[in-house]
Design a protein around this motif. Structure first.
Motif, PDB file in Angstrom:
ATOM      1  N   GLN A 142       8.429  -5.205   1.785  1.00 25.17           N
ATOM      2  CA  GLN A 142       7.793  -4.463   2.873  1.00 25.17           C
ATOM      3  C   GLN A 142       8.601  -4.569   4.162  1.00 25.17           C
ATOM      4  OE1 GLN A 142       3.501  -3.637   3.118  1.00 25.17           O
ATOM      5  NE2 GLN A 142       3.479  -5.206   4.698  1.00 25.17           N
ATOM      6  N   LYS A 143       9.166  -5.742   4.414  1.00 27.90           N
ATOM      7  CA  LYS A 143       9.983  -5.930   5.620  1.00 27.90           C
ATOM      8  C   LYS A 143      11.171  -4.980   5.639  1.00 27.90           C
ATOM      9  CE  LYS A 143      12.850  -9.382   5.820  1.00 27.90           C
ATOM     10  NZ  LYS A 143      13.436 -10.755   5.908  1.00 27.90           N
TER      11      LYS A 143
ATOM     12  N   ASN B 150      11.235  -2.096   4.133  1.00 28.59           N
ATOM     13  CA  ASN B 150      10.731  -0.738   3.898  1.00 28.59           C
ATOM     14  C   ASN B 150      11.148  -0.194   2.531  1.00 28.59           C
ATOM     15  OD1 ASN B 150       9.186   1.512   4.741  1.00 28.59           O
ATOM     16  ND2 ASN B 150      11.032   2.629   5.330  1.00 28.59           N
TER      17      ASN B 150
ATOM     18  N   VAL C  75       5.407  -0.758  -0.066  1.00 33.87           N
ATOM     19  CA  VAL C  75       4.289  -1.311   0.691  1.00 33.87           C
ATOM     20  C   VAL C  75       3.539  -2.300  -0.191  1.00 33.87           C
ATOM     21  CG1 VAL C  75       4.042   0.700   2.177  1.00 33.87           C
ATOM     22  CG2 VAL C  75       2.769   0.596   0.018  1.00 33.87           C
ATOM     23  N   VAL C  76       2.758  -3.149   0.455  1.00 36.15           N
ATOM     24  CA  VAL C  76       2.027  -4.194  -0.266  1.00 36.15           C
ATOM     25  C   VAL C  76       0.541  -3.845  -0.282  1.00 36.15           C
ATOM     26  CG1 VAL C  76       1.395  -6.642  -0.302  1.00 36.15           C
ATOM     27  CG2 VAL C  76       3.706  -5.946   0.390  1.00 36.15           C
TER      28      VAL C  76
ATOM     29  N   ILE D 143      10.609   5.532   2.846  1.00 34.02           N
ATOM     30  CA  ILE D 143      10.881   4.457   1.885  1.00 34.02           C
ATOM     31  C   ILE D 143      12.069   4.819   0.997  1.00 34.02           C
ATOM     32  CG2 ILE D 143       9.964   3.290  -0.160  1.00 34.02           C
ATOM     33  CD1 ILE D 143       7.208   3.357   1.212  1.00 34.02           C
TER      34      ILE D 143
END
Length: 384
Positions: free
Chosen positions: A311-312, A314, A317-318, A343
């Motif tokens: 997620q950091k 990109n 997503v979590v 993304i």
């Protein structure tokens, strides 16, 4: 002169070690005049006992994440105990293997065999360069970070920092990326996102080779809230596959369920979104195929920080709560799929599509320099 590379891998502790090995052998095959490889399952060197231990990974991770967390933490507390135990189990067969293969270099892609093999080489006064290729991303076993290795090849800066914390000298660590098999790299036909005005949404649900995670609830959340088609990979978990086929049959042709499959790359290319746990090789294969990720969980221990890592950067997503899948996907699809496209762009910028080749070249250069330095060292090898 052709160089012989001995790779210590694993066939049964997840599919990641095997896929990494395959990605390297793929590059070695292109350079077969220069390199010859011999791959062995490290657990097979320890006979029935060690093979049983290796094969227990699947059942444990499928049925009890809590038990796996205990195993992971206990084996990480005192690395020397694990090394000494495995050394005793594999010594005879490993020395016989060395005598038969006569490798110019040894590469380990499994943490359980780093310290144990280095123990044997050290005690037997066998001089062969030894390299470790870390198969995890952020949280790594102390077993990965044996400072006696000639080099430790790290896939990420985060794993490198862990090695430094474990006392590995900076000059012994090389960050070369995570090797992915070439068939996973996206082609020009897989660059556009299916946007919200173009249903049905094509979703792939997977959880690594062992088929863990609540795939049924994930699929139901998708199918009940979106016009979508869902493909699910249950991996080696035949019981899960049968349960999914029965409980999701009411959705008819909207659902397809697979067992362990070798054409995952085709399923990824055909998908708009992949929902998966934080398995390193699955994450990187999805990134290579340019398929946005929704990470729905992770094994305790080595995978715990992988969702945040993705997620950091990109890369996806979590989703920590399956009940939140609907708003998460709605957010990805709004504004003509702006976030999905973001993304995909991040994935293409991040992935190192020549990591396997870089690793192979690093190994060969290490061998070259090692034997230049050892030319005048007349050491007889002992295989007792």
């Amino acid at each position: 002169m052709q160089k012989k590379v001995l790779i210590i891998s694993s066939d049964n502790t997840g599919h990641g070690h095997k896929s990494i090995t395959e990605s390297l052998c793929e590059k070695i095959g292109v350079n077969s005049d220069e390199v010859k490889t011999h791959v062995v399952d490290g657990f097979s060197l320890g006979g029935k006992l060690l093979s049983l231990i290796g094969s227990s990974y699947g059942p444990i991770t499928r049925t009890s994440g809590f038990l796996w967390k205990i195993v992971w933490k206990l084996t990480a507390i005192k690395a020397s105990l694990v090394n000494n135990f495995i050394e005793l189990q594999i010594k005879r067969n490993f020395l016989q293997l060395i005598e038969e293969v006569e490798p110019d270099v040894i590469l380990s892609v499994h943490p359980n065999f780093n310290g144990s093999i280095l123990n044997i080489l050290e005690k037997q006064k066998i001089k062969i360069p030894f390299l470790t290729l870390i198969a995890d991303l952020v949280n790594i076993y102390p077993l990965w970070a044996d400072r006696r290795a000639d080099y430790i090849l790290s896939p990420t800066e985060e794993a490198k920092e862990k090695c430094l914390e474990f006392g590995v000298p900076k000059e012994k660590i090389a960050v070369l990326g995570f090797p992915v098999r070439s068939r996973f790299f996206a082609n020009d036909k897989n660059v556009q996102v299916a946007q919200d005005q173009k249903p049905p949404l094509k979703c792939l649900i997977m959880s690594g080779g062992e088929g863990v995670g609540n795939m049924k609830r994930i699929a139901e959340n998708m199918l009940d809230n979106f016009d979508c088609r869902v493909k699910i990979i249950a991996g080696r978990n035949e019981k899960l596959k049968a349960e999914l086929e029965e409980t999701l049959s009411r959705y008819g042709e909207k659902v397809e369920i697979y067992g362990f499959t070798k054409n995952i790359q085709d399923l990824m290319f055909a998908s708009d979104i992949a929902l998966t746990r934080g398995s390193p090789n699955i994450m990187f294969e999805a990134v290579a195929s340019n398929t946005p990720l929704i990470i729905t969980g992770a094994l305790p221990g080595q995978e715990e920080d992988n969702p945040a890592f993705a997620q950091k950067l990109n890369l996806g997503v979590v989703c920590n709560d399956i009940n939140n899948i609907k708003p998460i996907i709605e957010d990805l699809l709004k504004n003509d799929g702006y976030k999905l496209n973001s993304i995909k762009r991040s994935q293409k910028a991040f992935i190192n599509d020549h990591a396997a080749e870089d690793i192979l070249q690093f190994i060969l250069e290490t061998v070259k320099l090692y034997y230049q330095e050892e030319t005048n060292d007349d050491v007889s090898l002992s295989y007792n």
